[in-house]
Scaffold this motif. Structure first.
Motif, short mmCIF file in Angstrom:
data_model
loop_
_atom_site.label_atom_id
_atom_site.label_comp_id
_atom_site.label_asym_id
_atom_site.label_seq_id
_atom_site.Cartn_x
_atom_site.Cartn_y
_atom_site.Cartn_z
N UNK A 132 -4.13 5.63 0.26
CA UNK A 132 -3.47 5.32 1.53
C UNK A 132 -4.46 5.40 2.69
N UNK A 133 -5.33 6.39 2.64
CA UNK A 133 -6.28 6.59 3.73
C UNK A 133 -7.30 5.46 3.77
N UNK A 134 -7.78 5.03 2.60
CA UNK A 134 -8.73 3.91 2.58
C UNK A 134 -8.10 2.65 3.15
N UNK A 135 -6.83 2.41 2.80
CA UNK A 135 -6.14 1.24 3.33
C UNK A 135 -6.02 1.32 4.85
N UNK A 136 -5.71 2.52 5.37
CA UNK A 136 -5.59 2.69 6.81
C UNK A 136 -6.93 2.49 7.52
N UNK A 137 -7.99 3.02 6.92
CA UNK A 137 -9.31 2.89 7.53
C UNK A 137 -9.78 1.45 7.60
N UNK A 138 -9.35 0.62 6.65
CA UNK A 138 -9.78 -0.78 6.62
C UNK A 138 -8.92 -1.68 7.49
N UNK A 139 -7.84 -1.13 8.06
CA UNK A 139 -7.03 -1.91 8.99
C UNK A 139 -7.67 -1.89 10.37
N UNK A 140 -7.26 -2.84 11.22
CA UNK A 140 -7.74 -2.85 12.60
C UNK A 140 -7.32 -1.56 13.30
N UNK A 141 -8.25 -0.96 14.01
CA UNK A 141 -7.94 0.27 14.72
C UNK A 141 -7.82 1.48 13.81
N UNK A 142 -8.31 1.37 12.57
CA UNK A 142 -8.17 2.46 11.62
C UNK A 142 -9.28 3.48 11.66
N UNK A 143 -10.12 3.45 12.72
CA UNK A 143 -11.23 4.39 12.79
C UNK A 143 -10.94 5.56 13.72
N UNK A 144 -9.68 5.97 13.79
CA UNK A 144 -9.31 7.12 14.61
C UNK A 144 -10.04 8.36 14.08
N UNK A 145 -10.51 9.23 14.98
CA UNK A 145 -11.25 10.43 14.53
C UNK A 145 -10.47 11.26 13.51
N UNK A 232 -18.30 -11.90 -2.85
CA UNK A 232 -19.18 -10.75 -2.66
C UNK A 232 -19.81 -10.84 -1.27
N UNK A 233 -19.63 -9.78 -0.49
CA UNK A 233 -20.18 -9.76 0.86
C UNK A 233 -21.57 -9.17 0.90
N UNK A 234 -21.93 -8.62 2.05
CA UNK A 234 -23.25 -8.04 2.24
C UNK A 234 -23.11 -6.58 2.65
N UNK A 235 -24.21 -5.84 2.55
CA UNK A 235 -24.21 -4.41 2.81
C UNK A 235 -23.69 -4.12 4.22
N UNK A 236 -22.72 -3.21 4.29
CA UNK A 236 -22.09 -2.86 5.56
C UNK A 236 -22.22 -1.36 5.78
N UNK A 237 -22.39 -0.96 7.02
CA UNK A 237 -22.57 0.45 7.35
C UNK A 237 -21.31 1.00 7.99
N UNK A 238 -20.80 2.08 7.43
CA UNK A 238 -19.66 2.76 8.02
C UNK A 238 -18.36 1.99 7.90
N UNK A 239 -17.30 2.56 8.45
CA UNK A 239 -15.97 1.98 8.33
C UNK A 239 -15.86 0.68 9.10
N UNK A 240 -16.40 0.63 10.32
CA UNK A 240 -16.30 -0.59 11.12
C UNK A 240 -17.02 -1.74 10.43
N UNK A 241 -18.21 -1.47 9.88
CA UNK A 241 -18.94 -2.51 9.15
C UNK A 241 -18.19 -2.97 7.92
N UNK A 242 -17.53 -2.01 7.23
CA UNK A 242 -16.77 -2.37 6.04
C UNK A 242 -15.55 -3.20 6.40
N UNK A 243 -14.94 -2.87 7.53
CA UNK A 243 -13.77 -3.64 7.98
C UNK A 243 -14.18 -5.09 8.29
N UNK A 244 -15.30 -5.25 8.95
CA UNK A 244 -15.80 -6.60 9.24
C UNK A 244 -16.16 -7.32 7.94
N UNK A 245 -16.79 -6.59 7.01
CA UNK A 245 -17.15 -7.20 5.73
C UNK A 245 -15.95 -7.66 4.94
N UNK A 246 -14.85 -6.89 5.01
CA UNK A 246 -13.63 -7.29 4.32
C UNK A 246 -13.09 -8.61 4.88
N UNK A 247 -13.12 -8.77 6.21
CA UNK A 247 -12.65 -10.03 6.79
C UNK A 247 -13.50 -11.20 6.32
#
Length: 367
Positions: A132-145, A232-247
């Protein structure tokens, strides 16, 4: 807080009575019989168990004492503890002197089963919460502290660099099982199923090259999963990079499904520009790229000219290489290119014309 349930109680009774020649009862923290070798006693109160619960100690009941208690037979009743907390009672029917040793051994076994069940429940909860947490983190605005802190506590390592893979499976295939298989072989993976038959795998570490990607796809299919296509995407850093890579891989997979239906392995490094065009395919400026090709296709009944144009683009306008690939003379190739220019209104022998036609071809579905 862990509590005895009927399933666990019945498991204890079934295991015990497969070995012991005595009836076994398991009661909850209120003295209610949850499971018994005598089904008629289930859901009745056990006075012996209530004595155990009141004093948190073993209660032995002989035949004489049993006659004074309601719903009680001779036997021994032992408290069941988990994490130093009294959670229920275990009872064995028989004269106390005969069944006491069995009771102590059975209590030890039952408490081990309780601890094992608790560990299973804990693992299941952590797994579900992590998903559930991974799904939330990959959503828009999912990088809440708060979410990032919880991800660190659960050991998800949101700071790691990962590469997104988006699998599309044939109908009836289990994306969750594929995720389990990948996580078992690639520690620190993230796996999320955005839709039925779809799996986003965030591969830890650097991107694999094309041969390694193809080998991994072969190994996945050797395990029995039928993969329609994977982006297959490219190397992404952190949650924000992973979210962009998923799109990006989501667009890439949709592009492959619509334009390259026979291509099963799609790498963003190779299809970056077509994917970008596909993302803006409804924009009028992008649709204009298709008009010369639509005019050409309307007059190219056998598809020969479109095939020639694709080959011309693949060989970057090198005449001899293109002619050899097509198996025609260079003069025949030139005639075809002139015909393409005439029907489309764009000259593939000019750099600007070749670029326009090439971009349009990226949005034209393969026959």
């Amino acid at each position: 807080m862990f509590e005895l349930d009927r399933e666990l109680a019945q498991d204890i009774v079934t295991r015990a009575m497969a070995i012991l020649p005595y009836n076994v009862n398991v009661m909850d923290s209120q003295g209610l019989i949850l499971a018994s070798g005598e089904p008629s006693r289930i859901d009745t109160r056990h006075e012996g168990a209530q004595l155990v619960l009141s004093n948190a100690r073993v209660v032995a009941i002989d035949s004489q004492a049993a006659a004074c208690l309601k719903g009680v037979q001779p036997g021994i009743n032992l408290p069941l503890f988990f994490d130093r907390r009294l959670i229920g009672v275990l009872g064995i029917t028989g004269e106390p002197e005969q069944v006491r040793l069995y009771g102590e051994l059975l209590r030890m076994t039952a408490e081990m089963l309780v601890a094992q069940r608790h560990q299973q429940a804990e693992r299941q909860w952590r797994r579900q919460r992590s998903d559930d947490l991974m799904a939330l983190l990959l959503e828009e605005g999912g990088d809440a502290p708060r979410l990032l802190d919880e991800a660190r506590l659960l050991g998800l390592k949101p700071q790691l660099m990962r590469t997104p893979w988006l699998f599309e499976l044939a109908g009836g295939q289990s994306a969750e099982r594929l995720g389990d298989w990948l996580q078992g072989r690639y520690p620190d993976s993230w796996c999320v199923s955005p839709a039925a038959g779809s799996l986003l795998w965030c591969q830890p570490g650097a991107s694999l090259d094309e041969p390694a990607q193809a080998q991994l796809l072969e190994r996945v299919e050797a395990q029995g999963w039928q993969v329609l296509r994977v982006a297959v995407g490219e190397l992404a850093e952190g949650v924000e990079g992973m979210r962009h890579g998923y799109r990006r891989v989501r667009d890439l997979l949709a592009y492959g499904r619509a334009i390259l239906p026979r291509q099963r392995l799609l790498g963003l490094a190779r299809y970056r520009l077509p994917t970008l065009l596909w993302h803006y395919r409804d924009d009028e400026a992008v649709r204009e790229l298709l008009r010369p090709l639509q005019r050409l296709r309307a007059r190219d009944a056998g598809g020969q000219l479109l095939g020639t144009l694709r080959c011309w683009c693949e060989h970057r306008g090198h005449g001899q290489a293109c002619a050899d690939a097509l198996g025609v003379h260079r003069n025949s190739l030139r005639y075809r290119l002139e015909r393409i220019a005439e029907l489309s209104g764009v000259d593939p022998l000019r750099l600007d014309g070749l670029l326009t036609l090439y971009l349009g071809l990226q949005l034209l579905p393969e026959a």
